[in-house]
Design a protein around this motif. Structure first.
Motif, short mmCIF file in Angstrom:
data_model
loop_
_atom_site.label_atom_id
_atom_site.label_comp_id
_atom_site.label_asym_id
_atom_site.label_seq_id
_atom_site.Cartn_x
_atom_site.Cartn_y
_atom_site.Cartn_z
N GLN A 1 84.75 17.36 -42.96
CA GLN A 1 84.46 17.31 -41.53
C GLN A 1 82.94 17.27 -41.35
O GLN A 1 82.21 18.07 -41.94
CB GLN A 1 85.02 18.55 -40.81
CG GLN A 1 84.80 18.56 -39.33
CD GLN A 1 85.70 17.60 -38.61
OE1 GLN A 1 86.75 17.20 -39.13
NE2 GLN A 1 85.30 17.21 -37.41
N TYR A 32 81.70 6.62 -40.41
CA TYR A 32 82.15 6.50 -39.02
C TYR A 32 81.65 5.18 -38.43
O TYR A 32 80.58 4.71 -38.79
CB TYR A 32 81.65 7.67 -38.18
CG TYR A 32 82.10 9.00 -38.72
CD1 TYR A 32 81.25 9.79 -39.48
CD2 TYR A 32 83.40 9.47 -38.49
CE1 TYR A 32 81.66 11.01 -39.98
CE2 TYR A 32 83.82 10.68 -38.98
CZ TYR A 32 82.95 11.46 -39.73
OH TYR A 32 83.36 12.64 -40.23
N SER A 33 82.41 4.64 -37.52
CA SER A 33 82.03 3.35 -36.97
C SER A 33 80.88 3.47 -35.97
O SER A 33 80.04 2.58 -35.87
CB SER A 33 83.23 2.70 -36.28
OG SER A 33 83.73 3.54 -35.24
N ARG A 100 82.64 8.56 -33.76
CA ARG A 100 83.90 7.92 -33.42
C ARG A 100 84.81 8.02 -34.63
O ARG A 100 84.50 7.50 -35.70
CB ARG A 100 83.68 6.45 -33.05
CG ARG A 100 84.88 5.80 -32.39
CD ARG A 100 85.11 6.37 -31.02
NE ARG A 100 86.22 5.70 -30.33
CZ ARG A 100 86.69 6.08 -29.15
NH1 ARG A 100 86.15 7.13 -28.52
NH2 ARG A 100 87.68 5.41 -28.60
N SER A 101 85.94 8.68 -34.46
CA SER A 101 86.85 8.92 -35.57
C SER A 101 88.28 8.86 -35.06
O SER A 101 88.65 9.61 -34.17
CB SER A 101 86.56 10.28 -36.20
OG SER A 101 87.47 10.58 -37.23
N GLY A 102 89.08 7.98 -35.66
CA GLY A 102 90.48 7.89 -35.29
C GLY A 102 90.72 7.57 -33.83
O GLY A 102 91.69 8.03 -33.25
N GLY A 103 89.84 6.78 -33.25
CA GLY A 103 90.02 6.37 -31.87
C GLY A 103 89.55 7.36 -30.84
O GLY A 103 89.77 7.17 -29.63
N SER A 104 88.92 8.42 -31.26
CA SER A 104 88.40 9.40 -30.32
C SER A 104 87.04 9.90 -30.80
O SER A 104 86.65 9.66 -31.94
CB SER A 104 89.37 10.57 -30.16
OG SER A 104 89.54 11.23 -31.39
#
Length: 118
Positions: A1, A32-33, A100-104
């Motif tokens: 994390q 991360y994007s 931004r991780s997993g759409g959130s």
């Protein structure tokens, strides 16, 4: 994390500038994007300031911010910056960064307080 730490806030007079930093530890931004900057003023909801695509350097800032704020990155320091110029009293808020991780958005730090006096 990933753990994010925001810094660089403080008290500044209207018209002044501040540069905020968002440093990552535990993981690098490269997985991360995007990295985003947000702020939350007293009694208001948290709002997006803008975001940067890590290593690509492509940035997006909301219309109300793009004339005075700039987002940049330092890959070697694993840090994202928010340069704020021509500050106004209405910019007073706690400023946060997130990934931004997993759409959130995730990895919220403790924030850094910015106070702009008139």
């Amino acid at each position: 994390q990933v753990r994010l730490v925001e810094s660089g806030g403080g008290l500044v007079q209207a018209g002044g500038s501040l540069r905020l930093s968002c440093a990552a530890s535990g993981r690098t931004f490269s997985i991360y994007s995007m990295v985003g900057w947000f702020r939350q003023a007293p009694g208001k909801e948290r709002e997006l300031i803008g975001r940067i695509m890590w290593s690509v350097g492509v940035t997006y800032l909301t219309d109300s911010m793009k004339d005075r704020f700039t987002i940049s990155e330092d890959n070697a320091k694993n840090t994202v910056y928010l340069q704020m110029d021509s500050l106004k009293p209405e910019d007073t808020a706690v400023y946060y960064c997130a990934v931004r991780s997993g759409g959130s958005w995730a990895g919220w730090g403790q924030g850094t307080q910015v106070t702009v006096s008139s």
